[in-house]
Design a protein around this motif. Structure first.
Motif, PDB file in Angstrom:
ATOM      1  N   PRO A  10      18.798 -32.706  43.576  1.00 20.74           N
ATOM      2  CA  PRO A  10      19.117 -32.758  45.009  1.00 20.74           C
ATOM      3  C   PRO A  10      17.995 -33.334  45.870  1.00 20.74           C
ATOM      4  CG  PRO A  10      19.845 -30.680  44.089  1.00 20.74           C
ATOM      5  CD  PRO A  10      19.053 -31.384  43.015  1.00 20.74           C
ATOM      6  N   SER A  11      16.757 -33.097  45.498  1.00 24.14           N
ATOM      7  CA  SER A  11      15.625 -33.567  46.291  1.00 24.14           C
ATOM      8  C   SER A  11      15.481 -35.083  46.289  1.00 24.14           C
ATOM      9  CB  SER A  11      14.328 -32.931  45.781  1.00 24.14           C
ATOM     10  OG  SER A  11      14.082 -33.319  44.440  1.00 24.14           O
ATOM     11  N   ARG A  12      16.159 -35.773  45.382  1.00 26.39           N
ATOM     12  CA  ARG A  12      16.013 -37.231  45.259  1.00 26.39           C
ATOM     13  C   ARG A  12      17.135 -38.008  45.954  1.00 26.39           C
ATOM     14  NH1 ARG A  12      11.216 -38.006  44.814  1.00 26.39           N
ATOM     15  NH2 ARG A  12      11.704 -40.113  44.164  1.00 26.39           N
ATOM     16  N   LEU A  13      18.067 -37.312  46.596  1.00 30.75           N
ATOM     17  CA  LEU A  13      19.228 -37.976  47.188  1.00 30.75           C
ATOM     18  C   LEU A  13      18.839 -39.015  48.230  1.00 30.75           C
ATOM     19  CD1 LEU A  13      22.246 -38.384  47.614  1.00 30.75           C
ATOM     20  CD2 LEU A  13      22.206 -36.404  49.154  1.00 30.75           C
ATOM     21  N   MET A  28      29.413 -44.759  49.417  1.00 27.16           N
ATOM     22  CA  MET A  28      28.869 -43.850  48.414  1.00 27.16           C
ATOM     23  C   MET A  28      29.595 -42.523  48.555  1.00 27.16           C
ATOM     24  SD  MET A  28      24.956 -42.370  48.260  1.00 27.16           S
ATOM     25  CE  MET A  28      24.260 -43.978  48.031  1.00 27.16           C
ATOM     26  N   THR A  29      29.926 -41.927  47.439  1.00 27.60           N
ATOM     27  CA  THR A  29      30.505 -40.592  47.438  1.00 27.60           C
ATOM     28  C   THR A  29      29.470 -39.650  46.848  1.00 27.60           C
ATOM     29  OG1 THR A  29      32.729 -41.463  47.148  1.00 27.60           O
ATOM     30  CG2 THR A  29      32.402 -39.148  46.626  1.00 27.60           C
ATOM     31  N   VAL A  30      29.196 -38.552  47.554  1.00 29.59           N
ATOM     32  CA  VAL A  30      28.191 -37.593  47.115  1.00 29.59           C
ATOM     33  C   VAL A  30      28.842 -36.219  47.011  1.00 29.59           C
ATOM     34  CG1 VAL A  30      25.997 -36.497  47.694  1.00 29.59           C
ATOM     35  CG2 VAL A  30      26.355 -38.907  48.235  1.00 29.59           C
ATOM     36  N   SER A  31      28.614 -35.558  45.879  1.00 29.01           N
ATOM     37  CA  SER A  31      29.157 -34.213  45.650  1.00 29.01           C
ATOM     38  C   SER A  31      28.040 -33.297  45.178  1.00 29.01           C
ATOM     39  CB  SER A  31      30.241 -34.238  44.564  1.00 29.01           C
ATOM     40  OG  SER A  31      31.237 -35.178  44.855  1.00 29.01           O
ATOM     41  N   GLU A  32      28.082 -32.058  45.632  1.00 32.08           N
ATOM     42  CA  GLU A  32      27.181 -31.050  45.098  1.00 32.08           C
ATOM     43  C   GLU A  32      27.845 -30.462  43.862  1.00 32.08           C
ATOM     44  OE1 GLU A  32      26.212 -28.168  48.068  1.00 32.08           O
ATOM     45  OE2 GLU A  32      25.344 -29.677  49.405  1.00 32.08           O
ATOM     46  N   PHE A  55      23.676 -22.760  35.039  1.00 32.78           N
ATOM     47  CA  PHE A  55      24.113 -24.002  35.678  1.00 32.78           C
ATOM     48  C   PHE A  55      23.122 -24.365  36.776  1.00 32.78           C
ATOM     49  CE2 PHE A  55      27.992 -22.190  33.938  1.00 32.78           C
ATOM     50  CZ  PHE A  55      28.437 -23.271  33.184  1.00 32.78           C
ATOM     51  N   VAL A  56      22.517 -25.529  36.627  1.00 33.44           N
ATOM     52  CA  VAL A  56      21.494 -26.000  37.548  1.00 33.44           C
ATOM     53  C   VAL A  56      22.161 -26.830  38.646  1.00 33.44           C
ATOM     54  CG1 VAL A  56      19.373 -27.363  37.698  1.00 33.44           C
ATOM     55  CG2 VAL A  56      19.879 -26.067  35.624  1.00 33.44           C
ATOM     56  N   PRO A  57      21.795 -26.615  39.926  1.00 31.63           N
ATOM     57  CA  PRO A  57      22.378 -27.423  40.996  1.00 31.63           C
ATOM     58  C   PRO A  57      21.938 -28.878  40.896  1.00 31.63           C
ATOM     59  CG  PRO A  57      20.944 -25.699  41.895  1.00 31.63           C
ATOM     60  CD  PRO A  57      20.889 -25.604  40.410  1.00 31.63           C
ATOM     61  N   LYS A  58      22.890 -29.780  41.041  1.00 29.24           N
ATOM     62  CA  LYS A  58      22.630 -31.218  40.977  1.00 29.24           C
ATOM     63  C   LYS A  58      23.452 -31.916  42.053  1.00 29.24           C
ATOM     64  CE  LYS A  58      20.167 -31.259  37.140  1.00 29.24           C
ATOM     65  NZ  LYS A  58      18.850 -31.823  37.013  1.00 29.24           N
ATOM     66  N   ILE A  59      23.199 -33.195  42.228  1.00 27.29           N
ATOM     67  CA  ILE A  59      23.967 -34.056  43.124  1.00 27.29           C
ATOM     68  C   ILE A  59      24.630 -35.132  42.277  1.00 27.29           C
ATOM     69  CG2 ILE A  59      23.827 -35.766  44.981  1.00 27.29           C
ATOM     70  CD1 ILE A  59      23.442 -32.984  46.036  1.00 27.29           C
ATOM     71  N   LYS A  60      25.913 -35.346  42.509  1.00 25.74           N
ATOM     72  CA  LYS A  60      26.646 -36.401  41.814  1.00 25.74           C
ATOM     73  C   LYS A  60      26.918 -37.511  42.825  1.00 25.74           C
ATOM     74  CE  LYS A  60      30.981 -37.216  39.340  1.00 25.74           C
ATOM     75  NZ  LYS A  60      32.223 -36.550  38.882  1.00 25.74           N
ATOM     76  N   ILE A  61      26.457 -38.711  42.504  1.00 23.74           N
ATOM     77  CA  ILE A  61      26.642 -39.881  43.361  1.00 23.74           C
ATOM     78  C   ILE A  61      27.570 -40.848  42.639  1.00 23.74           C
ATOM     79  CG2 ILE A  61      25.512 -41.862  44.437  1.00 23.74           C
ATOM     80  CD1 ILE A  61      22.944 -40.194  44.472  1.00 23.74           C
ATOM     81  N   GLU A  62      28.551 -41.363  43.371  1.00 25.25           N
ATOM     82  CA  GLU A  62      29.457 -42.369  42.816  1.00 25.25           C
ATOM     83  C   GLU A  62      29.454 -43.577  43.740  1.00 25.25           C
ATOM     84  OE1 GLU A  62      33.111 -40.164  40.881  1.00 25.25           O
ATOM     85  OE2 GLU A  62      32.523 -39.175  42.761  1.00 25.25           O
ATOM     86  N   VAL A  63      29.181 -44.741  43.173  1.00 23.40           N
ATOM     87  CA  VAL A  63      29.238 -45.986  43.944  1.00 23.40           C
ATOM     88  C   VAL A  63      29.943 -47.046  43.110  1.00 23.40           C
ATOM     89  CG1 VAL A  63      27.193 -45.590  45.376  1.00 23.40           C
ATOM     90  CG2 VAL A  63      26.930 -46.693  43.184  1.00 23.40           C
TER      91      VAL A  63
END
Length: 112
Positions: A10-13, A28-32, A55-63
């Motif tokens: 998440p810190s790199r978004l 861009m589509t961003v999901s937690e 389960f570690v929190p992450k960010i999913k980016i779709e472009v």
């Protein structure tokens, strides 16, 4: 056309967004999301008790990008998301057969 899916910390978004914007990637589509990779989560201590975070929190980016930009976009995401620590994430690149802009009916790369 390619669909780039990146799972990042998440810190790199903001860094990833800026890197893709510099390449003129629009949209861009961003999901937690939550998940785990090889590390299978991690242990933390809270008020003296140890517990496992599965389960570690992450960010999913779709472009979606044109083929001509795909390789540079993947490299930009990789460079911007890298912290050289476990859990930096993954990038997946899929082929997109067709894209349609709903409002105008434009298709292909024009729809991006």
């Amino acid at each position: 056309m390619k669909l780039i899916i990146a799972i990042i910390k998440p810190s790199r978004l903001d860094d990833v967004r800026e890197a893709l914007t510099a390449l003129n990637v629009e949209g861009m589509t961003v999901s937690e999301v939550k998940g785990y990779g090889r590390q299978k989560g991690h242990k933390e201590i809270y008020r003296g008790s140890e517990y496992t975070v599965n389960f570690v929190p992450k960010i999913k980016i779709e472009v979606a990008v044109d083929d001509a930009v795909a390789e540079r976009a993947v490299q930009a995401v990789q460079d911007a998301a890298r912290t050289n620590q476990i859990g930096d994430g993954k990038i997946f690149v899929l082929t997109v057969d067709e894209a349609v802009r709903i409002r105008t009916g434009e298709t292909g790369a024009n729809a991006l």
